[in-house]
Design an enzyme around this catalytic site. Structure first.
Site, short mmCIF file in Angstrom:
data_model
loop_
_atom_site.label_atom_id
_atom_site.label_comp_id
_atom_site.label_asym_id
_atom_site.label_seq_id
_atom_site.Cartn_x
_atom_site.Cartn_y
_atom_site.Cartn_z
N ASP A 1 0.82 -1.22 0.00
CA ASP A 1 0.00 0.00 0.00
C ASP A 1 0.85 1.26 0.00
OD1 ASP A 1 -2.37 -1.41 0.03
OD2 ASP A 1 -2.57 -1.39 2.21
N ARG B 1 0.34 3.46 16.97
CA ARG B 1 -0.02 4.40 15.90
C ARG B 1 0.16 5.88 16.27
NH1 ARG B 1 1.17 0.90 12.57
NH2 ARG B 1 -0.42 -0.26 11.46
N ASP C 1 -6.76 2.31 11.79
CA ASP C 1 -5.52 3.08 11.72
C ASP C 1 -5.70 4.44 11.05
OD1 ASP C 1 -4.09 1.23 13.12
OD2 ASP C 1 -3.44 0.12 11.34
N SER D 1 -2.47 -9.85 6.10
CA SER D 1 -1.91 -8.56 6.45
C SER D 1 -1.42 -8.66 7.90
CB SER D 1 -3.00 -7.50 6.31
OG SER D 1 -2.63 -6.36 7.02
N1 ARG Z 1 -7.55 -4.53 14.67
C1 ARG Z 1 -6.31 -4.14 15.25
C2 ARG Z 1 -6.32 -2.70 15.62
O1 ARG Z 1 -7.14 -1.98 15.13
C3 ARG Z 1 -5.12 -4.53 14.44
C4 ARG Z 1 -4.99 -3.98 13.09
C5 ARG Z 1 -3.76 -4.57 12.52
N2 ARG Z 1 -3.50 -4.31 11.17
C6 ARG Z 1 -3.04 -5.26 10.31
N3 ARG Z 1 -2.67 -4.87 9.16
N4 ARG Z 1 -2.94 -6.50 10.61
O2 ARG Z 1 -5.51 -2.26 16.38
#
Ligand code: ARG
Length: 395
Positions: free
Chosen positions: A15, A95, A124, A173
């Protein structure tokens, strides 16, 4: 068409790699600056991000934020027993820190906008946007704005000589930092699908773990872990070592349906061996050290803290107020916890603290310090109002 400099949050994955030519060709920026922030991803991911950033962008930064991640994000989360819907947050904790580091570069470089590669479906995008907007930046999110599909991205990447990192046979992912590993996407999107063993990297299957219990000891000072098995270690070393130890005992797997901020339910799988152990040990020690009132109220505070941390709302004044309360309770949280790890389970075997509110003399059946008759007077008043009401109803 945009002009000028844009700073791109960069991981080196598909991405964010595709974002580089898109920001040039589609959005018309003259200068693309990529920033990779190291919060304990695998070494090869940081190397990949650095090499790709240097190759594809006009300028690249790799920032080591591992120590900051431990001290500013993981340790506060341990103190808060941080967990969302039953799992220790990982991605969510990292993040805001990543975003803050990116803002610093944007300010230093005089960039006009900040870009990221998040889609419009996850959490995110919101966590990043909140920090970037708080710093006064407009945001470009090509994946979200252009509604791109993975297939389109792969073709576009190939046309632009960008190596495609996600092979067809590895269709998940994964987001990793030193606190947790999140795995989602591909076949895992079906919540009924049983995950194959290959998705796990930090933990063995509990059925393949050793047949004997491994016993370890964790020491806490002011609510944060400072030593493992009697050896004082810096946070990052302690967490990494504990990830190994707990992981080889099959501890720290989580397969769940999670409620995202937007309201979407998503099937998510996590590995967090050290986090599972440290949170279990910390919570247990709190029961030895804190008062009943503190424990009951802190439970509510911890839940609210975790919800705000999950959303990445770290500038919310309530978040600071809750953190201040939590820090106050942790001032006396010193002690050691012995933990047994056995085939995926974590069991506290014993705990001790100089700050314990526990008195074996008072609680013991053999103690003579307290005359048991004292309790009789107390008992006369115990549940008084409920008893009165019960008697009223009889008339
Ligand atoms: N659902 C989790 C969160 O919002 C993890 C997201 C992780 N992203 C990934 N690309 N695996 O914190």
């Amino acid at each position: 068409m945009e002009k000028g400099k844009v700073v791109l949050a960069f991981s080196g994955g598909l991405d964010t790699s595709v974002c580089i030519p898109l920001l040039r060709e589609h959005y018309g920026f003259d200068e693309i600056i990529t920033v990779a922030v190291d919060v304990g991803q695998p070494e090869e991911e940081i190397v990949r991000a650095t090499e790709k950033g240097q190759m594809l962008a006009d300028k690249h930064y790799t920032i080591d934020a591992k120590e900051k991640f431990i001290s500013d994000c993981i340790f506060p989360s341990i103190k808060a027993n941080g967990s969302y819907e039953g799992y220790p947050m990982g991605t969510a904790l990292a993040r805001p820190l990543i975003a803050e580091e990116i803002v610093k570069v944007a300010q230093q470089e005089g960039a006009s906008k900040i870009a990221h590669g998040c889609t419009g479906k996850g959490n995110d995008q919101l966590r990043f946007d909140f920090i970037f907007r708080s710093a006064g930046y407009d945001i470009i999110a090509p994946m979200r704005e252009m509604n791109l599909t993975r297939e389109w991205e792969i073709c576009y990447a190939q046309e632009h000589n960008i190596p495609v990192p996600v092979a067809k046979e590895k269709p998940y992912s994964v987001d990793e930092n030193c606190w947790s590993r999140s795995i989602e996407g591909g076949k895992l999107e079906d919540p009924a699908f049983h995950p194959p063993e290959e998705i796990y990297a930090w933990t063995v299957s509990p059925k393949d773990a050793p047949d004997t219990m491994e016993e370890i000891q964790i020491e806490f000072e002011k609510g944060v872990p400072v030593a493992l098995n009697g050896k004082r270690l810096p946070g990052i070393a302690l967490i990494r070592e504990l990830n190994q130890i707990a992981g080889r005992n099959g501890v720290g797997r989580n397969d769940m349906v999670e409620d995202r901020i937007l309201g979407l339910k998503a099937r998510e799988i996590y590995e967090h061996p050290a986090a599972t152990v440290l949170l279990a040990a910390h919570r247990d020690l709190e029961h030895l050290v804190l008062t009943r009132s503190e424990l009951a109220f802190k439970h509510i505070v911890d839940d609210k803290w975790s919800e705000l941390a999950y959303m990445g709302l770290v500038h919310e004044p309530l978040f600071h107020a809750l953190t201040a309360f939590i820090d106050t309770t942790q001032e006396r949280m010193n002690g050691t916890v012995d933990v047994g790890l056995y085939k995926g389970s974590v069991k506290v075997l014993g705990r001790s603290s100089d700050a314990a509110l526990y008195s074996d003399d008072l609680v013991s059946f053999d103690s003579k310090t307290i005359d048991q008759n004292y309790a009789v007077g107390f008992s006369h008043f115990f549940g008084l109002q409920a008893r009165l009401l019960k008697n009223l109803k009889k008339c």
